[in-house]
Scaffold this active site. Structure first.
Site, PDB file in Angstrom:
ATOM      1  N   LYS A   1       0.837  -1.207   0.000  1.00 23.14           N
ATOM      2  CA  LYS A   1       0.000   0.000   0.000  1.00 23.14           C
ATOM      3  C   LYS A   1       0.875   1.262   0.000  1.00 23.14           C
ATOM      4  CE  LYS A   1      -3.575   2.658   0.477  1.00 23.14           C
ATOM      5  NZ  LYS A   1      -4.395   2.919  -0.723  1.00 23.14           N
TER       6      LYS A   1
ATOM      7  N   GLY B   1      -8.056   7.495  -0.209  1.00 23.66           N
ATOM      8  CA  GLY B   1      -7.303   8.672   0.227  1.00 23.66           C
ATOM      9  C   GLY B   1      -5.951   8.305   0.812  1.00 23.66           C
TER      10      GLY B   1
ATOM     11  N   ASN C   1       5.350   1.064  -2.790  1.00 25.81           N
ATOM     12  CA  ASN C   1       4.651   2.129  -3.519  1.00 25.81           C
ATOM     13  C   ASN C   1       4.804   3.401  -2.692  1.00 25.81           C
ATOM     14  OD1 ASN C   1       1.755   3.568  -3.937  1.00 25.81           O
ATOM     15  ND2 ASN C   1       2.237   2.394  -5.771  1.00 25.81           N
TER      16      ASN C   1
ATOM     17  N   CYS D   1      -2.120   8.747  -8.088  1.00 27.05           N
ATOM     18  CA  CYS D   1      -3.317   8.529  -7.273  1.00 27.05           C
ATOM     19  C   CYS D   1      -4.325   9.637  -7.528  1.00 27.05           C
ATOM     20  CB  CYS D   1      -2.992   8.474  -5.793  1.00 27.05           C
ATOM     21  SG  CYS D   1      -4.504   8.197  -4.839  1.00 27.05           S
TER      22      CYS D   1
ATOM     23  N   ASN E   1      -2.861   3.159 -13.127  1.00 27.30           N
ATOM     24  CA  ASN E   1      -3.583   3.412 -11.896  1.00 27.30           C
ATOM     25  C   ASN E   1      -5.078   3.532 -12.272  1.00 27.30           C
ATOM     26  OD1 ASN E   1      -4.284   4.203  -9.213  1.00 27.30           O
ATOM     27  ND2 ASN E   1      -2.217   5.018  -8.946  1.00 27.30           N
ATOM     28  N   THR E   2      -5.901   3.922 -11.344  1.00 30.51           N
ATOM     29  CA  THR E   2      -7.347   3.920 -11.595  1.00 30.51           C
ATOM     30  C   THR E   2      -7.786   5.113 -12.450  1.00 30.51           C
ATOM     31  OG1 THR E   2      -7.631   5.045  -9.507  1.00 30.51           O
ATOM     32  CG2 THR E   2      -7.910   2.657  -9.502  1.00 30.51           C
TER      33      THR E   2
ATOM     34  N   GLY F   1      -7.742  -4.761 -14.149  1.00 31.68           N
ATOM     35  CA  GLY F   1      -8.818  -5.739 -14.306  1.00 31.68           C
ATOM     36  C   GLY F   1      -8.417  -7.163 -14.592  1.00 31.68           C
TER      37      GLY F   1
END
Ligand code: FMN
Length: 312
Positions: free
Chosen positions: A44, A71, A98, A129, A191-192, A243
């Site tokens: 994380k 967050g 990370n 992020c 990343n997302t 995914g």
């Protein structure tokens, strides 16, 4: 069969890495997964100090995916070194940390502290992020910002440096190139994706942070396309993700150009996924007479399709 991958002198036994934020600090999964059998564990995201993250709700399920705005809750780099790293060393995990920062100096300081810690194998720079106000994506969405963070961290560490790219840009390949030119040993992506969900009855956003990051199978084809574009732009290894749920998905990323992959959201669905992925990769190698899995990297045959596009 050789499933190994080499990234800046670091040899991973196979290309399957647990994605940051979806596998805790690794040790939490040690009862269900033998960490030494993974290609690596990306822990994380860590800042210098501890962080509480956002208020709940921080996670929403969406079709074929999930939306999160955690967050970057975390224990901070010093507690990680004291409280988690010894156990990761004992479990013989390949540890990719990370790292995050709200400022350039913070990235540098976190990198410096980790470089002196025994048992850290690589640094993944989270410049992507979408869920924090300062740092993160603000560096990763700007080419000078990407250059500044990567080259500053490069100067203070001899560990492999792996910037993690955001998909929330128009031309991801130019960011991969900026990372390579700044001294990155590899890049990881994606990343997302910035996204939003609304409860129509209350007319409120479903996340306390209003917007969040979309992950899971819903994003996979976009992530595969981005890996393909980056492979054509850079020579350094690429770690692809977005995914992945099956061995076929792993292979899709590798054929598009990824040397290794990360698996995130699917850990929440099936923490036993790793054995299934490894078995599937071995089956594919046997079926296709492959002795080295790396031989599939970047082998997508786009030529027939290009001709088809021209004629249609
Ligand atoms: C709950 C959650 C927390 C995440 N936390 C981090 C993080 O701390 N650092 C980071 O670089 N990426 C983080 N990510 C992004 C994932 O590592 C990964 O890039 C993304 O989810 C796409 O892969 P997936 O579709 O396999 O999950 C997080 C994703 C989720 C779902």
């Amino acid at each position: 069969m050789d499933l190994s991958v080499s990234i800046a002198g670091l040899t991973l036994p196979n290309p399957l890495i647990a994605a940051s934020g979806c596998f805790g600090y690794g040790v939490e999964y040690a009862d269900v997964v033998d960490l030494s059998t993974l290609g690596g564990v990306a822990v994380k995201g860590l800042f210098l100090a501890e962080r509480e993250g956002h208020a709940p709700p921080r996670i929403v399920e969406t079709p074929s995916g999930m939306l999160n705005a955690i967050g970057l809750q975390g224990i901070g780099v010093r507690r990680f070194i004291d409280e988690r790293l010894p156990e990761l060393r004992r479990l013989r995990a390949i540890v990719i940390v990370n790292i995050c920062g709200t400022t350039l100096d913070e990235y540098v300081e976190v990198a410096r502290i980790l470089s002196d810690a025994e048992g850290v194998h690589a640094l993944e720079l989270n410049i992507s992020c979408p869920n924090i106000k300062e740092g993160g994506i603000t560096f990763g969405c700007s080419l000078p910002g990407t250059h500044a963070v990567v080259s500053a961290v490069r100067k203070v560490t001899s560990l492999p440096v792996i910037p993690k790219l955001t998909p929330n840009v128009t031309d991801v390949a130019s960011f991969a190139r900026a990372a390579e030119e700044s001294g990155a040993d590899a890049v990881s992506l994606v990343n997302t994706f910035l996204a939003m969900a609304i409860d129509v009855h209350t007319r409120r956003p479903r996340l306390s942070n209003i917007v969040g990051g979309l992950s899971g199978p819903a994003i996979r084809p976009i992530a595969v396309r981005m890996v393909y574009e980056c492979r054509r732009a850079v020579k350094i290894p690429i770690i692809g993700m977005g995914g992945i749920a099956t061995a076929e998905d792993v292979l899709e990323f590798m054929i598009a150009g990824a040397n290794a992959v990360q698996v995130g959201t699917m850990n929440f669905v099936d923490p036993f996924i790793w054995d299934k992925l490894l078995t599937g990769l071995r089956d594919y190698m046997a079926t296709h007479g492959l002795t080295r899995l790396q031989d599939v990297v970047g082998t997508v045959d786009a030529s027939a399709r290009e001709k088809a596009w021209v004629s249609s």
